[in-house]
Design an enzyme around this catalytic site. Sequence first.
Site, PDB file in Angstrom:
ATOM      1  N   LYS A  14       0.831  -1.204   0.000  1.00 55.13           N
ATOM      2  CA  LYS A  14       0.000   0.000   0.000  1.00 55.13           C
ATOM      3  C   LYS A  14       0.871   1.262   0.000  1.00 55.13           C
ATOM      4  O   LYS A  14       2.072   1.187   0.289  1.00 55.13           O
ATOM      5  CB  LYS A  14      -0.933  -0.049   1.225  1.00 55.13           C
ATOM      6  CG  LYS A  14      -1.937  -1.220   1.175  1.00 55.13           C
ATOM      7  CD  LYS A  14      -2.803  -1.255   2.429  1.00 55.13           C
ATOM      8  CE  LYS A  14      -3.860  -2.354   2.359  1.00 55.13           C
ATOM      9  NZ  LYS A  14      -4.707  -2.396   3.583  1.00 55.13           N
ATOM     10  N   TYR A  54     -12.452  -3.915  -3.729  1.00 50.45           N
ATOM     11  CA  TYR A  54     -13.076  -4.244  -2.439  1.00 50.45           C
ATOM     12  C   TYR A  54     -14.554  -4.631  -2.550  1.00 50.45           C
ATOM     13  O   TYR A  54     -15.157  -5.002  -1.555  1.00 50.45           O
ATOM     14  CB  TYR A  54     -12.865  -3.107  -1.433  1.00 50.45           C
ATOM     15  CG  TYR A  54     -11.472  -3.152  -0.833  1.00 50.45           C
ATOM     16  CD1 TYR A  54     -11.126  -4.126   0.102  1.00 50.45           C
ATOM     17  CD2 TYR A  54     -10.485  -2.259  -1.230  1.00 50.45           C
ATOM     18  CE1 TYR A  54      -9.845  -4.202   0.638  1.00 50.45           C
ATOM     19  CE2 TYR A  54      -9.196  -2.319  -0.695  1.00 50.45           C
ATOM     20  CZ  TYR A  54      -8.889  -3.293   0.235  1.00 50.45           C
ATOM     21  OH  TYR A  54      -7.622  -3.361   0.762  1.00 50.45           O
ATOM     22  N   ARG A 119      -1.069 -14.356   4.251  1.00 47.98           N
ATOM     23  CA  ARG A 119      -1.855 -13.686   5.310  1.00 47.98           C
ATOM     24  C   ARG A 119      -1.185 -13.882   6.680  1.00 47.98           C
ATOM     25  O   ARG A 119      -1.226 -13.006   7.530  1.00 47.98           O
ATOM     26  CB  ARG A 119      -3.311 -14.157   5.313  1.00 47.98           C
ATOM     27  CG  ARG A 119      -4.075 -13.525   4.144  1.00 47.98           C
ATOM     28  CD  ARG A 119      -5.546 -13.812   4.180  1.00 47.98           C
ATOM     29  NE  ARG A 119      -6.286 -13.042   5.157  1.00 47.98           N
ATOM     30  CZ  ARG A 119      -6.801 -11.829   4.949  1.00 47.98           C
ATOM     31  NH1 ARG A 119      -6.629 -11.224   3.795  1.00 47.98           N
ATOM     32  NH2 ARG A 119      -7.488 -11.223   5.875  1.00 47.98           N
ATOM     33  N   THR A 125      -5.426  -7.596  10.613  1.00 45.85           N
ATOM     34  CA  THR A 125      -5.748  -6.289  10.029  1.00 45.85           C
ATOM     35  C   THR A 125      -5.212  -5.103  10.852  1.00 45.85           C
ATOM     36  O   THR A 125      -4.695  -4.141  10.299  1.00 45.85           O
ATOM     37  CB  THR A 125      -7.282  -6.159   9.899  1.00 45.85           C
ATOM     38  OG1 THR A 125      -7.761  -7.266   9.134  1.00 45.85           O
ATOM     39  CG2 THR A 125      -7.676  -4.863   9.230  1.00 45.85           C
ATOM     40  N   ARG A 136       2.671  -6.474   9.609  1.00 44.75           N
ATOM     41  CA  ARG A 136       1.853  -5.432  10.246  1.00 44.75           C
ATOM     42  C   ARG A 136       2.202  -5.263  11.723  1.00 44.75           C
ATOM     43  O   ARG A 136       2.092  -4.175  12.287  1.00 44.75           O
ATOM     44  CB  ARG A 136       0.366  -5.769  10.068  1.00 44.75           C
ATOM     45  CG  ARG A 136      -0.111  -5.567   8.621  1.00 44.75           C
ATOM     46  CD  ARG A 136      -1.427  -6.292   8.381  1.00 44.75           C
ATOM     47  NE  ARG A 136      -2.084  -5.915   7.138  1.00 44.75           N
ATOM     48  CZ  ARG A 136      -3.241  -6.448   6.738  1.00 44.75           C
ATOM     49  NH1 ARG A 136      -3.854  -7.372   7.473  1.00 44.75           N
ATOM     50  NH2 ARG A 136      -3.800  -6.062   5.608  1.00 44.75           N
ATOM     51  N   ASN A 156      -1.886  -0.134   7.185  1.00 45.66           N
ATOM     52  CA  ASN A 156      -1.267  -1.406   7.590  1.00 45.66           C
ATOM     53  C   ASN A 156      -0.375  -2.000   6.502  1.00 45.66           C
ATOM     54  O   ASN A 156      -0.167  -3.205   6.449  1.00 45.66           O
ATOM     55  CB  ASN A 156      -2.336  -2.393   8.075  1.00 45.66           C
ATOM     56  CG  ASN A 156      -3.430  -2.606   7.051  1.00 45.66           C
ATOM     57  OD1 ASN A 156      -3.300  -2.169   5.903  1.00 45.66           O
ATOM     58  ND2 ASN A 156      -4.484  -3.291   7.435  1.00 45.66           N
ATOM     59  N   HIS A 159      -1.789  -5.403   1.481  1.00 39.26           N
ATOM     60  CA  HIS A 159      -3.047  -6.124   1.274  1.00 39.26           C
ATOM     61  C   HIS A 159      -2.709  -7.519   0.779  1.00 39.26           C
ATOM     62  O   HIS A 159      -1.752  -7.684   0.027  1.00 39.26           O
ATOM     63  CB  HIS A 159      -3.907  -5.437   0.208  1.00 39.26           C
ATOM     64  CG  HIS A 159      -4.950  -6.371  -0.367  1.00 39.26           C
ATOM     65  ND1 HIS A 159      -6.151  -6.600   0.272  1.00 39.26           N
ATOM     66  CD2 HIS A 159      -4.941  -7.178  -1.461  1.00 39.26           C
ATOM     67  CE1 HIS A 159      -6.837  -7.499  -0.433  1.00 39.26           C
ATOM     68  NE2 HIS A 159      -6.124  -7.863  -1.486  1.00 39.26           N
ATOM     69  N   GLU A 170      -9.323 -11.079  -7.901  1.00 37.07           N
ATOM     70  CA  GLU A 170      -8.491  -9.885  -7.697  1.00 37.07           C
ATOM     71  C   GLU A 170      -7.364  -9.828  -8.743  1.00 37.07           C
ATOM     72  O   GLU A 170      -7.078  -8.765  -9.288  1.00 37.07           O
ATOM     73  CB  GLU A 170      -7.884  -9.885  -6.290  1.00 37.07           C
ATOM     74  CG  GLU A 170      -8.918  -9.639  -5.201  1.00 37.07           C
ATOM     75  CD  GLU A 170      -8.324  -9.546  -3.794  1.00 37.07           C
ATOM     76  OE1 GLU A 170      -9.108  -9.356  -2.860  1.00 37.07           O
ATOM     77  OE2 GLU A 170      -7.095  -9.671  -3.630  1.00 37.07           O
TER      78      GLU A 170
HETATM   79  P1  ADP Z   1      -7.528  -7.239   5.603  1.00 34.56           P
HETATM   80  O1  ADP Z   1      -6.741  -6.219   4.806  1.00 34.56           O
HETATM   81  O2  ADP Z   1      -6.761  -7.679   6.824  1.00 34.56           O
HETATM   82  O3  ADP Z   1      -8.051  -8.377   4.777  1.00 34.56           O
HETATM   83  P2  ADP Z   1     -10.239  -6.144   5.613  1.00 34.56           P
HETATM   84  O4  ADP Z   1     -10.464  -6.791   4.284  1.00 34.56           O
HETATM   85  O5  ADP Z   1     -11.231  -6.426   6.699  1.00 34.56           O
HETATM   86  O6  ADP Z   1      -8.785  -6.455   6.204  1.00 34.56           O
HETATM   87  O7  ADP Z   1     -10.181  -4.555   5.418  1.00 34.56           O
HETATM   88  C1  ADP Z   1      -9.474  -3.996   4.330  1.00 34.56           C
HETATM   89  C2  ADP Z   1      -8.643  -2.816   4.787  1.00 34.56           C
HETATM   90  O8  ADP Z   1      -9.498  -1.759   5.216  1.00 34.56           O
HETATM   91  C3  ADP Z   1      -7.737  -3.085   5.984  1.00 34.56           C
HETATM   92  O9  ADP Z   1      -6.511  -3.685   5.613  1.00 34.56           O
HETATM   93  C4  ADP Z   1      -7.556  -1.701   6.549  1.00 34.56           C
HETATM   94  O10 ADP Z   1      -6.553  -0.981   5.832  1.00 34.56           O
HETATM   95  C5  ADP Z   1      -8.899  -1.045   6.266  1.00 34.56           C
HETATM   96  N1  ADP Z   1      -9.860  -1.071   7.402  1.00 34.56           N
HETATM   97  C6  ADP Z   1     -10.604  -2.127   7.794  1.00 34.56           C
HETATM   98  N2  ADP Z   1     -11.437  -1.787   8.811  1.00 34.56           N
HETATM   99  C7  ADP Z   1     -11.231  -0.471   9.045  1.00 34.56           C
HETATM  100  C8  ADP Z   1     -11.780   0.488   9.980  1.00 34.56           C
HETATM  101  N3  ADP Z   1     -12.720   0.150  10.843  1.00 34.56           N
HETATM  102  N4  ADP Z   1     -11.323   1.760   9.940  1.00 34.56           N
HETATM  103  C9  ADP Z   1     -10.371   2.111   9.048  1.00 34.56           C
HETATM  104  N5  ADP Z   1      -9.813   1.277   8.145  1.00 34.56           N
HETATM  105  C10 ADP Z   1     -10.216  -0.005   8.145  1.00 34.56           C
HETATM  106 MG    MG Z   2      -9.493  -8.329   3.178  1.00 36.15          MG
END
Ligand code: ADP
Ligand code: MG
Length: 201
Positions: A14, A54, A119, A125, A136, A156, A159, A170
């Site tokens: 990112k 997304y 992962r 996350t 992370r 973080n 992705h 994706e």
């Molecule tokens: P991951 O990236 O671990 O698969 P998710 O798919 O649940 O997590 O969410 C995608 C991305 O959205 C996260 O990596 C994070 O950057 C962001 N994110 C998720 N939840 C929140 C939140 N409540 N507030 C701000 N950013 C968030």
């Molecule tokens: Mg995700």
Amino acid sequence: MEHIKTDKTLVIIKPDGVQRSLIGEIINRYERLGLKLIAAKFLIPSEGLIEKHYTIDPEWIRKVGEKSIKSFIAKNIEPPSNDPIEFGKKVLGRLVKYLSSGPVVAMVWQGAHAVDLIRKINGGTEPLTSDIGTIRGDFVLDSYKLADVEDRCIRNVVHASGSHEEALEEIKSWFRPEEVLNYRLIQEEILYDVNLDGILE
Ligand code: ADP
Ligand code: MG
């Protein structure tokens, strides 16, 4: 059925990962495990590409909302919204802004258990609660709370696709088929072959 060693996953370093000069560090962690890089590009993604990325999983908005609410409750903090869909939509808006804010590295990594292993290396996350030793957990200090106060995305660094099916979708939206390369790494013999013939002279 395809051999498990052909499993693929999409990784994005990112904009904050690029700005923190972590490209080499992140790639090193996947490479040293034995995974194979089969596609890579450096680009500034459009808002449209991020929104599409997304919403490939129509359930993602609700899921991300639920996960966020749970995390607030687990820490005894009042969540900013108790409606997972409303919360999820807010996160999507923040993500679109965050991920199109600068260059990112998009990659496809291949190998046995690629989705789960990447992962695991990336960690959970939320950097505040992700394990030490993960990307992370080791390189960022962000949290749901910090991000929410500022109405921004959790930064973080990386992705990675959440499942095998998600990965295939994706990859299709980030790469043309001919950009994903088909080749053999010499080390695959050591990783996957039944017999380790040819080591001794
Ligand atoms: P991951 O990236 O671990 O698969 P998710 O798919 O649940 O997590 O969410 C995608 C991305 O959205 C996260 O990596 C994070 O950057 C962001 N994110 C998720 N939840 C929140 C939140 N409540 N507030 C701000 N950013 C968030
Ligand atoms: Mg995700």
